[in-house]
Design an enzyme around this catalytic site. Sequence first.
Site, PDB file in Angstrom:
ATOM      1  N   GLY A   1      -1.181   1.925  -7.173  1.00 45.18           N
ATOM      2  CA  GLY A   1      -2.374   1.672  -6.359  1.00 45.18           C
ATOM      3  C   GLY A   1      -2.096   0.719  -5.211  1.00 45.18           C
ATOM      4  O   GLY A   1      -2.597   0.907  -4.092  1.00 45.18           O
ATOM      5  N   ASP A   2      -1.290  -0.310  -5.467  1.00 43.48           N
ATOM      6  CA  ASP A   2      -0.917  -1.253  -4.409  1.00 43.48           C
ATOM      7  C   ASP A   2      -0.083  -0.555  -3.335  1.00 43.48           C
ATOM      8  O   ASP A   2      -0.213  -0.836  -2.141  1.00 43.48           O
ATOM      9  CB  ASP A   2      -0.119  -2.411  -5.005  1.00 43.48           C
ATOM     10  CG  ASP A   2      -0.827  -3.035  -6.204  1.00 43.48           C
ATOM     11  OD1 ASP A   2      -2.037  -3.241  -6.122  1.00 43.48           O
ATOM     12  OD2 ASP A   2      -0.146  -3.282  -7.214  1.00 43.48           O
TER      13      ASP A   2
END
Length: 306
Positions: free
Chosen positions: A250-251
Amino acid sequence: MIYTMTLNPALDYNITVEEFREGRVNRSSKEELVAGGKGLMVSRMLHNLGVESTAFGLAAGFTGAELVRMVHEAGVRTNFVTLPAGMTRINVKLWGGIEGEINAAGPEYDEKSLQALLEKLNVLTSKDILVLAGTVPASVPKDLYARIMKQMKEKSPRIAVDATGELLRGVIRFCPFLVKPNHHELGELYEVTLKTKEEVLPYAKKLREEGAVNVLVSMAGEGAVLAAADGSVWFGEAPKGTVVNSVGAGDSMVAGFLAAYEGKNDAEKAFRNGIAAGSATAFSAGLAVKEEVESLAERVEVWRVE
């Protein structure tokens, strides 16, 4: 310049055993110590993509000093405040037939140190991007992200927020440039269960209508949805591959989106690059490198639905 903020960083101690057996001595087959925290992961991924950033954060004790050293070693510039007491937390993550983790609480954060960190943000201008990512410790006010956005209103940097629940809800009225919930987190905001892109779409649009400028919703192997600033809505399919480790995916999506969007304002390209970066990291043992992202971007399918 892109700046990231990590209020609850950690040294992630990743341990792999052949097969974990409860109540017995288990011996590791692999060990790894990684500088963790969502903002730091975004900065590290930006570095891998060839984009400079500066990481803001709070660190404490010998573990905090080691975390900052490791981030420097990874090629990321840091501007941390050192807390007067305590130590930066160590999180233990276990793989071995089962998967589990123990996340430590971390140090107490005093108001003086927190204020010193907020004052560092005064270097930002309207040309910059600030990424507020992850949770905040129990000793930090739950409205801190909203306070930061209010503080930054006159300087007007573009602010991206990757947070959940109350932290995310509290910033929407300040019109963040980007928010990136996953479909479960988006559903929690509106007390619904979202499983498909078609179900996600109206709620992504609703979050945009409430104030968020770009709403990027990740859905793991199901792809992603983007409700963009220009009113368009996009669906994207994740490329096929073997998921090795979802930590940091996600990052990486946030980093990939910002890296492609900055200076170009091309929602389609940023969306495609975000999906590619998130997928490339999921298919890797660690954060993906630029060549892996570029290769996958050619296979990412995105299409405009509105």
